[in-house]
Design a protein around this motif. Sequence first.
Motif, mmCIF file in Angstrom:
data_model
loop_
_atom_site.group_PDB
_atom_site.id
_atom_site.type_symbol
_atom_site.label_atom_id
_atom_site.label_comp_id
_atom_site.label_asym_id
_atom_site.label_seq_id
_atom_site.Cartn_x
_atom_site.Cartn_y
_atom_site.Cartn_z
ATOM 1 N N GLY A 38 0.800 -1.128 -0.066
ATOM 2 C CA GLY A 38 -0.142 -0.045 -0.076
ATOM 3 C C GLY A 38 0.862 1.082 -0.108
ATOM 4 O O GLY A 38 0.450 2.335 -0.617
ATOM 5 N N TYR A 39 1.934 1.273 0.682
ATOM 6 C CA TYR A 39 2.761 2.452 0.732
ATOM 7 C C TYR A 39 3.297 2.786 -0.564
ATOM 8 O O TYR A 39 3.504 3.942 -1.041
ATOM 9 N N GLU A 40 3.894 1.749 -1.408
ATOM 10 C CA GLU A 40 4.366 2.117 -2.636
ATOM 11 C C GLU A 40 3.276 2.293 -3.612
ATOM 12 O O GLU A 40 3.578 3.290 -4.495
ATOM 13 N N PHE A 41 2.033 1.817 -3.705
ATOM 14 C CA PHE A 41 1.032 2.129 -4.276
ATOM 15 C C PHE A 41 0.752 3.584 -4.103
ATOM 16 O O PHE A 41 0.505 4.460 -5.108
ATOM 17 N N LEU A 42 0.513 4.093 -3.082
ATOM 18 C CA LEU A 42 0.323 5.407 -2.616
ATOM 19 C C LEU A 42 1.143 6.444 -3.415
ATOM 20 O O LEU A 42 0.764 7.282 -3.856
ATOM 21 N N GLY A 43 2.536 6.066 -3.202
ATOM 22 C CA GLY A 43 3.406 6.989 -3.763
ATOM 23 C C GLY A 43 3.198 6.907 -5.350
ATOM 24 O O GLY A 43 3.359 8.252 -5.866
ATOM 25 N N ARG A 44 2.886 5.943 -5.997
ATOM 26 C CA ARG A 44 2.808 5.711 -7.294
ATOM 27 C C ARG A 44 1.580 6.515 -7.629
ATOM 28 O O ARG A 44 1.326 7.014 -8.693
ATOM 29 N N LEU A 45 0.430 6.444 -7.030
ATOM 30 C CA LEU A 45 -0.707 7.079 -7.038
ATOM 31 C C LEU A 45 -0.543 8.467 -7.136
ATOM 32 O O LEU A 45 -1.056 9.267 -8.251
ATOM 33 N N ARG A 46 0.048 8.970 -6.203
ATOM 34 C CA ARG A 46 0.160 10.632 -6.117
ATOM 35 C C ARG A 46 0.767 10.941 -7.171
ATOM 36 O O ARG A 46 0.863 12.196 -7.471
ATOM 37 N N ASP A 47 1.385 10.170 -7.817
ATOM 38 C CA ASP A 47 2.526 10.823 -8.880
ATOM 39 C C ASP A 47 1.588 10.854 -10.426
ATOM 40 O O ASP A 47 2.089 11.404 -11.330
ATOM 41 N N LEU A 48 0.571 10.097 -10.356
ATOM 42 C CA LEU A 48 -0.300 9.852 -11.773
ATOM 43 C C LEU A 48 -0.878 11.195 -11.907
ATOM 44 O O LEU A 48 -0.996 12.197 -10.937
ATOM 45 N N PRO A 49 -1.246 11.677 -13.123
ATOM 46 C CA PRO A 49 -1.861 12.823 -13.501
ATOM 47 C C PRO A 49 -3.501 12.871 -12.756
ATOM 48 O O PRO A 49 -4.078 11.890 -12.972
ATOM 49 N N GLY A 50 -3.677 13.755 -11.962
ATOM 50 C CA GLY A 50 -4.985 13.788 -11.014
ATOM 51 C C GLY A 50 -4.838 12.753 -9.827
ATOM 52 O O GLY A 50 -5.698 12.715 -9.106
ATOM 53 N N GLY A 51 -3.734 12.228 -9.704
ATOM 54 C CA GLY A 51 -3.538 11.204 -8.531
ATOM 55 C C GLY A 51 -3.441 11.850 -7.123
ATOM 56 O O GLY A 51 -3.832 11.165 -6.283
ATOM 57 N N GLU A 52 -3.677 13.074 -7.037
ATOM 58 C CA GLU A 52 -3.513 13.909 -5.884
ATOM 59 C C GLU A 52 -5.402 14.036 -5.531
ATOM 60 O O GLU A 52 -5.482 14.077 -4.300
ATOM 61 N N GLY A 53 -6.222 13.768 -6.140
ATOM 62 C CA GLY A 53 -7.463 13.709 -5.978
ATOM 63 C C GLY A 53 -8.069 12.843 -5.121
ATOM 64 O O GLY A 53 -8.865 13.082 -4.342
#
Length: 128
Positions: free
Chosen positions: A60-75
């Motif tokens: 989950g930790y790695e996923f979260l970092g990669r999610l937040r790097d996606l376009p719109g991933g901060e949403g």
Amino acid sequence: MKTCLVVDDSRVVRKIARQILEKLDFAIIEAADGEQALQACRDALPDAILLDWNMPVMDGYEFLGRLRDLPGGEGPKVVFCTTENNIEHISLALRAGADEYIMKPFDKEIVAAKFMEVGLLQSAGPSA
């Protein structure tokens, strides 16, 4: 209807989370690990993510970092859901971009309260 991606390697936990979240009027997408979850987010970002910490393939930790790097991933609002209860894990999750943190086992009241705290629910939702 808002969508919630439930990410957990336990089929039982995903089933329980689905039942709770559907009663709170969320459409559910499931993933068994962080890699599946990341692909689901690439396809369409959900409104919320209920995220396990310890999973195979990608945690989950790695996923979260990669999610937040996606376009719109901060949403998406991310609520970590795990058995890890020490302050270091909680702090790490929040610094990585999690919006909230709940402990397993959880119930409808706990999920509803945390989702209200992060702005995903206006009230406790329909009663069970």
